[in-house]
Design an enzyme around this catalytic site. Structure first.
Site, PDB file in Angstrom:
ATOM      1  N   CYS A 148      41.280  47.006  36.188  1.00  0.00           N
ATOM      2  CA  CYS A 148      42.083  47.013  37.463  1.00  0.00           C
ATOM      3  C   CYS A 148      42.859  46.152  38.585  1.00  0.00           C
ATOM      4  O   CYS A 148      41.521  45.393  38.347  1.00  0.00           O
ATOM      5  CB  CYS A 148      41.128  47.893  38.758  1.00  0.00           C
ATOM      6  SG  CYS A 148      42.393  47.967  40.460  1.00  0.00           S
ATOM      7  N   ARG A 204      40.371  60.238  46.326  1.00  0.00           N
ATOM      8  CA  ARG A 204      40.054  59.399  46.051  1.00  0.00           C
ATOM      9  C   ARG A 204      38.960  58.414  45.427  1.00  0.00           C
ATOM     10  O   ARG A 204      38.710  57.946  46.964  1.00  0.00           O
ATOM     11  CB  ARG A 204      41.245  58.377  45.084  1.00  0.00           C
ATOM     12  CG  ARG A 204      42.351  59.926  44.650  1.00  0.00           C
ATOM     13  CD  ARG A 204      43.818  60.054  44.421  1.00  0.00           C
ATOM     14  NE  ARG A 204      43.818  58.740  43.622  1.00  0.00           N
ATOM     15  CZ  ARG A 204      43.587  57.231  43.427  1.00  0.00           C
ATOM     16  NH1 ARG A 204      44.164  56.636  44.744  1.00  0.00           N
ATOM     17  NH2 ARG A 204      44.008  56.915  42.450  1.00  0.00           N
ATOM     18  N   THR A 209      38.150  54.639  44.208  1.00  0.00           N
ATOM     19  CA  THR A 209      39.267  53.902  44.386  1.00  0.00           C
ATOM     20  C   THR A 209      38.499  52.669  43.906  1.00  0.00           C
ATOM     21  O   THR A 209      37.175  52.110  45.450  1.00  0.00           O
ATOM     22  CB  THR A 209      40.682  53.797  44.465  1.00  0.00           C
ATOM     23  OG1 THR A 209      40.274  52.981  45.923  1.00  0.00           O
ATOM     24  CG2 THR A 209      41.475  55.302  44.442  1.00  0.00           C
ATOM     25  N   TYR A 231      50.981  50.266  35.339  1.00  0.00           N
ATOM     26  CA  TYR A 231      50.992  51.937  34.858  1.00  0.00           C
ATOM     27  C   TYR A 231      52.104  53.318  34.760  1.00  0.00           C
ATOM     28  O   TYR A 231      52.479  53.996  34.800  1.00  0.00           O
ATOM     29  CB  TYR A 231      49.978  52.423  36.772  1.00  0.00           C
ATOM     30  CG  TYR A 231      48.774  51.904  36.921  1.00  0.00           C
ATOM     31  CD1 TYR A 231      47.984  52.266  36.184  1.00  0.00           C
ATOM     32  CD2 TYR A 231      48.894  51.234  37.876  1.00  0.00           C
ATOM     33  CE1 TYR A 231      46.000  51.527  36.854  1.00  0.00           C
ATOM     34  CE2 TYR A 231      47.517  50.160  38.412  1.00  0.00           C
ATOM     35  CZ  TYR A 231      46.580  51.245  37.801  1.00  0.00           C
ATOM     36  OH  TYR A 231      44.682  50.376  37.676  1.00  0.00           O
TER      37      TYR A 231
END
Length: 262
Positions: A123, A195, A197, A261
């Protein structure tokens, strides 16, 4: 003169063939699949199919049709990719990357104790929290747990090597002993089903999420924990440069941080 040849039953034994029994040995290549290619443009599709069939026969024999093989692999990869991206990089209806707003934002003085940072090495937003943490000298004040992408695209914890010195590897959950990051989020008061994250800053004392927005976390590390930092005099966002920093941020954030991404 005698001849030496490899025995069919073992590659480590040799068979001696006396001169009186010597005969011509021939190999029948017709039983092996042949690869053939043609430069005829009109037959390119047929030749491609023949080539794929030959390769398939070489690897699996005639038990698996090449069309089924391609379809199966393509479907499996497509399903796996979309499953991972649904967690790590959700998309809009057109397929473009669409980053949801962070659920937990933070402003104000952070708690002085009990901080724990959750990151994932793939990430880019987690990278900058680790960089600022290191530059400010907060490694002892803010321990870190490193998650890895799981088979379903979510974050999970598993030890891969040791985190020693400046080397950071995927690790177990050092703060809560959870198997996945989703379990950590659900520990907070009231639970959580959104989510899960990274990066995420966690309060071990209150068992709650402080923040999961990297921009807020680096601000906390830069100016909110100087009493715990080894390099408190270092200011990565000096007042005279804030406008310039914000200008570059508007370029780097969508094109680099989000760009990986796309």
């Amino acid at each position: 003169m005698s001849l030496l040849c490899a025995s069919p039953s073992s590659s480590h034994h040799l068979v001696v063939i006396p001169p009186t029994t010597t005969r011509r040995l021939t190999v029948n290549y017709s039983t092996r699949p042949r690869l053939s290619m043609s430069l005829d443009k009109n037959n390119s599709n047929t030749n491609s199919s023949s080539l794929l069939s030959a390769v398939t026969n070489l690897l699996w024999g005639r038990s698996l049709p090449p069309g089924l093989l391609v379809t199966t692999v393509r479907t499996a990869w497509n399903s796996t990719w979309h499953l991972m991206m649904s967690q790590l990089a959700p998309s809009d209806p057109t397929g473009g990357y669409s980053r949801p707003a962070s659920k937990f934002r933070f402003s104000g003085p952070p708690p002085p104790n009990g901080l724990h940072l959750y990151v994932g090495l793939p990430c880019p937003w987690a990278h900058r929290t680790l960089i600022v943490r290191a530059l400010k000298g907060l490694e002892d004040a803010v321990p870190v747990s490193v998650a890895s992408p799981g088979n379903d695209g979510s974050w999970e914890f598993k030890r891969v090597g040791m985190n020693t010195g400046r080397v950071i590897n995927p690790s177990l959950d050092k703060a809560n002993g959870c198997k996945t990051l989703k379990e950590v989020y659900r520990l907070r008061s009231g639970g959580y089903d959104g989510r899960s994250t990274v990066p995420m800053l966690w309060n071990k004392d209150s068992k709650d999420v402080i923040c999961n927005e990297s921009y807020d976390i680096i601000q906390i590390f830069n100016s909110g924990l100087n009493g715990l930092a080894r390099n408190p005099e270092l200011d990565l966002s000096p007042p005279q440069l804030k406008d310039k920093i914000e200008e570059w941020y508007q370029v780097i954030y969508p094109n680099v941080n989000n760009g990986v991404y796309r």
